[in-house]
Design an enzyme around this catalytic site. Sequence first.
Site, short mmCIF file in Angstrom:
data_model
loop_
_atom_site.label_atom_id
_atom_site.label_comp_id
_atom_site.label_asym_id
_atom_site.label_seq_id
_atom_site.Cartn_x
_atom_site.Cartn_y
_atom_site.Cartn_z
N TRP A 106 1.08 -1.20 0.18
CA TRP A 106 -0.18 -0.23 -0.12
C TRP A 106 1.23 1.05 0.78
O TRP A 106 1.75 1.55 0.42
CB TRP A 106 -0.56 -0.02 1.64
CG TRP A 106 -1.98 0.86 1.16
CD1 TRP A 106 -2.47 1.11 1.18
CD2 TRP A 106 -1.41 2.60 1.68
NE1 TRP A 106 -3.86 2.32 1.07
CE2 TRP A 106 -2.47 2.66 2.05
CE3 TRP A 106 -0.42 3.11 2.65
CZ2 TRP A 106 -2.72 4.35 2.56
CZ3 TRP A 106 -0.14 4.23 2.96
CH2 TRP A 106 -1.62 5.00 3.51
N SER A 110 4.95 -6.16 2.62
CA SER A 110 4.51 -4.97 3.46
C SER A 110 2.66 -5.41 3.67
O SER A 110 2.30 -6.33 4.29
CB SER A 110 4.66 -3.55 2.59
OG SER A 110 3.62 -2.63 4.26
N MET A 111 1.96 -4.34 2.96
CA MET A 111 0.55 -5.57 3.05
C MET A 111 0.50 -6.73 2.79
O MET A 111 -0.67 -7.29 3.21
CB MET A 111 -0.42 -3.69 2.83
CG MET A 111 -2.12 -4.30 2.51
SD MET A 111 -2.68 -3.64 1.47
CE MET A 111 -4.53 -4.12 2.22
N ASP A 147 13.98 -0.29 8.97
CA ASP A 147 12.18 0.47 9.05
C ASP A 147 11.43 1.32 9.34
O ASP A 147 11.54 1.21 10.80
CB ASP A 147 11.67 -1.02 8.64
CG ASP A 147 10.10 -0.81 7.71
OD1 ASP A 147 9.92 0.29 7.87
OD2 ASP A 147 9.30 -2.10 7.34
N HIS A 150 12.16 0.34 4.91
CA HIS A 150 11.03 -0.23 4.48
C HIS A 150 10.63 0.12 2.57
O HIS A 150 10.59 -1.75 2.42
CB HIS A 150 9.72 0.82 4.34
CG HIS A 150 8.00 -0.07 4.00
ND1 HIS A 150 7.40 -1.09 4.84
CD2 HIS A 150 7.05 0.29 3.80
CE1 HIS A 150 6.87 -1.62 4.79
NE2 HIS A 150 6.20 -1.21 3.91
#
Length: 277
Positions: A32, A98-99, A228, A257
């Site tokens: 995202w 991530s998401m 991150d 990240h």
Amino acid sequence: MPFITNTKAKEQVDIFYEDYGSGQPVILIHGWPLSRKSWEQQVWKIVEEGFRCISYDRRGFGTSSSPWDAYDYSSLASDLNAIIEELELKDAIIVGFSMGGGEVVRYLTDYGPSRIAKAALISSIIPLVKQKPDNPSGVPEDALEGIIDALQKDRVGFLKEFSKGFYNFEENKGEKISQAQLDYDFTIASFASPRATIQAALAWMHTDFRPELENVTVPTLIVHGDADATVPIETSAKQAHDGIKYSTLEVIEGAPHGLNVTHPDELNEILISFLKK
């Protein structure tokens, strides 16, 4: 243009995907608020190493259709399942950034591992973002509410600044990340459905995957950067590693990240080695 229609969804959804190479299938699930395009530095390497690489746009993002509702993780995992079934994939490796790590875990919860050989969680939000009494290092509720408020009031303004933290821009600019990359990300993120951007954010903010980690029964690679600032390693990768029985944790020193962009060589080496095991 290649689309797969999820006819089992509450509202019919058309998912755009790209499919390159041959061999064992590797499915890339983006984070995202971007799209499949964020995997640019991984797709070519995966194909070059002899795998079939499939990347797709999450509903509401990229070129996929944008329903008004159904951005919960089970709905998102149903899109992944539609791709796997339509393309008749077996022995697949699912990789979530991530998401996207949430889709990996929820897919295995809802559909099981019969078609899945391995999984990978890259800079993943798994297992829990939000601060709770039993997750004291998580993100406080008021900070999460601030993100939603900013998205509602000035979505593009928020997105314009978001990727700076994504890449630890001030520390990495020039050598590892360019202003052009930030501009590119902004274009992708701002193109996404405003409704989807908010509803998907609510999903990754509030879904607690800790009870589902036991459903991840395939060999699983976890990769995270120790710098991150968006999804700190202590609340994500280390907890995921503790909760997923057959997992291996690889930490990339100094990586933010968005390490798929800032540290592509390091990530690709780790990922390809895992794919080939």
